[in-house]
Design a protein around this motif. Structure first.
Motif, PDB file in Angstrom:
ATOM      1  N   GLY A 169       0.774  -1.230   0.000  1.00 34.75           N
ATOM      2  CA  GLY A 169       0.000   0.000   0.000  1.00 34.75           C
ATOM      3  C   GLY A 169       0.806   1.281   0.000  1.00 34.75           C
ATOM      4  O   GLY A 169       0.258   2.347   0.255  1.00 34.75           O
ATOM      5  N   ARG A 192      -5.075   9.427  -4.368  1.00 32.82           N
ATOM      6  CA  ARG A 192      -5.884   8.292  -4.821  1.00 32.82           C
ATOM      7  C   ARG A 192      -6.393   8.513  -6.250  1.00 32.82           C
ATOM      8  O   ARG A 192      -6.294   7.628  -7.097  1.00 32.82           O
ATOM      9  CB  ARG A 192      -7.040   8.044  -3.867  1.00 32.82           C
ATOM     10  N   LYS A 215      -4.893   6.599  -9.994  1.00 36.81           N
ATOM     11  CA  LYS A 215      -5.859   5.866 -10.825  1.00 36.81           C
ATOM     12  C   LYS A 215      -5.942   6.436 -12.234  1.00 36.81           C
ATOM     13  O   LYS A 215      -6.157   5.694 -13.193  1.00 36.81           O
ATOM     14  CB  LYS A 215      -7.258   5.912 -10.196  1.00 36.81           C
ATOM     15  N   ILE A 270      -2.151  -0.707  -8.563  1.00 38.44           N
ATOM     16  CA  ILE A 270      -2.974   0.432  -8.155  1.00 38.44           C
ATOM     17  C   ILE A 270      -4.094  -0.047  -7.232  1.00 38.44           C
ATOM     18  O   ILE A 270      -4.348   0.557  -6.193  1.00 38.44           O
ATOM     19  CB  ILE A 270      -3.537   1.188  -9.380  1.00 38.44           C
ATOM     20  N   GLU A 271      -4.729  -1.153  -7.579  1.00 36.98           N
ATOM     21  CA  GLU A 271      -5.774  -1.709  -6.719  1.00 36.98           C
ATOM     22  C   GLU A 271      -5.216  -2.059  -5.339  1.00 36.98           C
ATOM     23  O   GLU A 271      -5.829  -1.762  -4.314  1.00 36.98           O
ATOM     24  CB  GLU A 271      -6.379  -2.952  -7.366  1.00 36.98           C
ATOM     25  N   LEU A 296      -4.677   1.185  -3.393  1.00 44.75           N
ATOM     26  CA  LEU A 296      -5.942   1.800  -2.995  1.00 44.75           C
ATOM     27  C   LEU A 296      -6.648   1.012  -1.896  1.00 44.75           C
ATOM     28  O   LEU A 296      -7.337   1.593  -1.061  1.00 44.75           O
ATOM     29  CB  LEU A 296      -6.859   1.966  -4.205  1.00 44.75           C
ATOM     30  N   GLU A 297      -6.458  -0.292  -1.875  1.00 44.44           N
ATOM     31  CA  GLU A 297      -7.059  -1.134  -0.827  1.00 44.44           C
ATOM     32  C   GLU A 297      -6.188  -1.201   0.428  1.00 44.44           C
ATOM     33  O   GLU A 297      -6.589  -1.782   1.420  1.00 44.44           O
ATOM     34  CB  GLU A 297      -7.309  -2.547  -1.363  1.00 44.44           C
TER      35      GLU A 297
END
Length: 141
Positions: free
Chosen positions: A68, A95, A99, A126-127, A130-131
């Motif tokens: 992250g 964020r 993206k 990226i996922e 973001l998570e």
């Protein structure tokens, strides 16, 4: 040749800023010799959100994204020389930017200048960022 600005009291300083999120600014081949996950996990636990470097060691770059932390690269490597310890950096809407853009501005509030950073993160990376981590992505599925 590897360049770095060594912060001798990193842990104590990171604990000071832990709840405020912080950047690390690194030199060439940032993370070299740090291929183990803990080289990313420990700073993430301390509140690290972004590393901006001239370049990254490949495995460490991947580990940052997996946990992250956003790995960004200076568009103009000499901008690294303009940043000093305790400079306040601002990166708005991180964020949204990671993206939708691969290049964006960071402002050095202390010295009142902007510099450009880039990323070449994949959709999966990226996922993960973001998570909050790849573990969170897997748990979600």
């Amino acid at each position: 040749m590897f360049t770095t600005k060594l912060m001798k009291s990193f842990t104590a300083r990171a604990m000071k800023y832990q709840t405020k999120d912080f950047f690390i600014v690194g030199g060439e081949n940032y993370g070299q010799g740090s291929s183990r996950e803990h080289a990313a996990i420990a700073p993430r636990y301390l509140g690290l959100k972004v590393v901006i470097a001239k370049s990254f060691a490949r495995i460490h770059w991947q580990n940052l994204a997996n946990f992250g932390i956003v790995p960004l690269t200076f568009e103009v490597k000499s901008d690294w020389e303009k940043i000093e310890q305790e400079d306040k950096l601002e990166l708005t809407d991180l964020r949204g930017k990671i993206k939708n853009e691969s290049e964006f501005k960071v402002k050095n509030l202390t010295k009142d200048f902007e510099f450009t950073v880039t990323h070449n993160l994949s959709e999966r990376q990226i996922e993960s960022i973001l998570e909050g981590s790849l573990i969170n992505v897997v748990k979600k599925k």
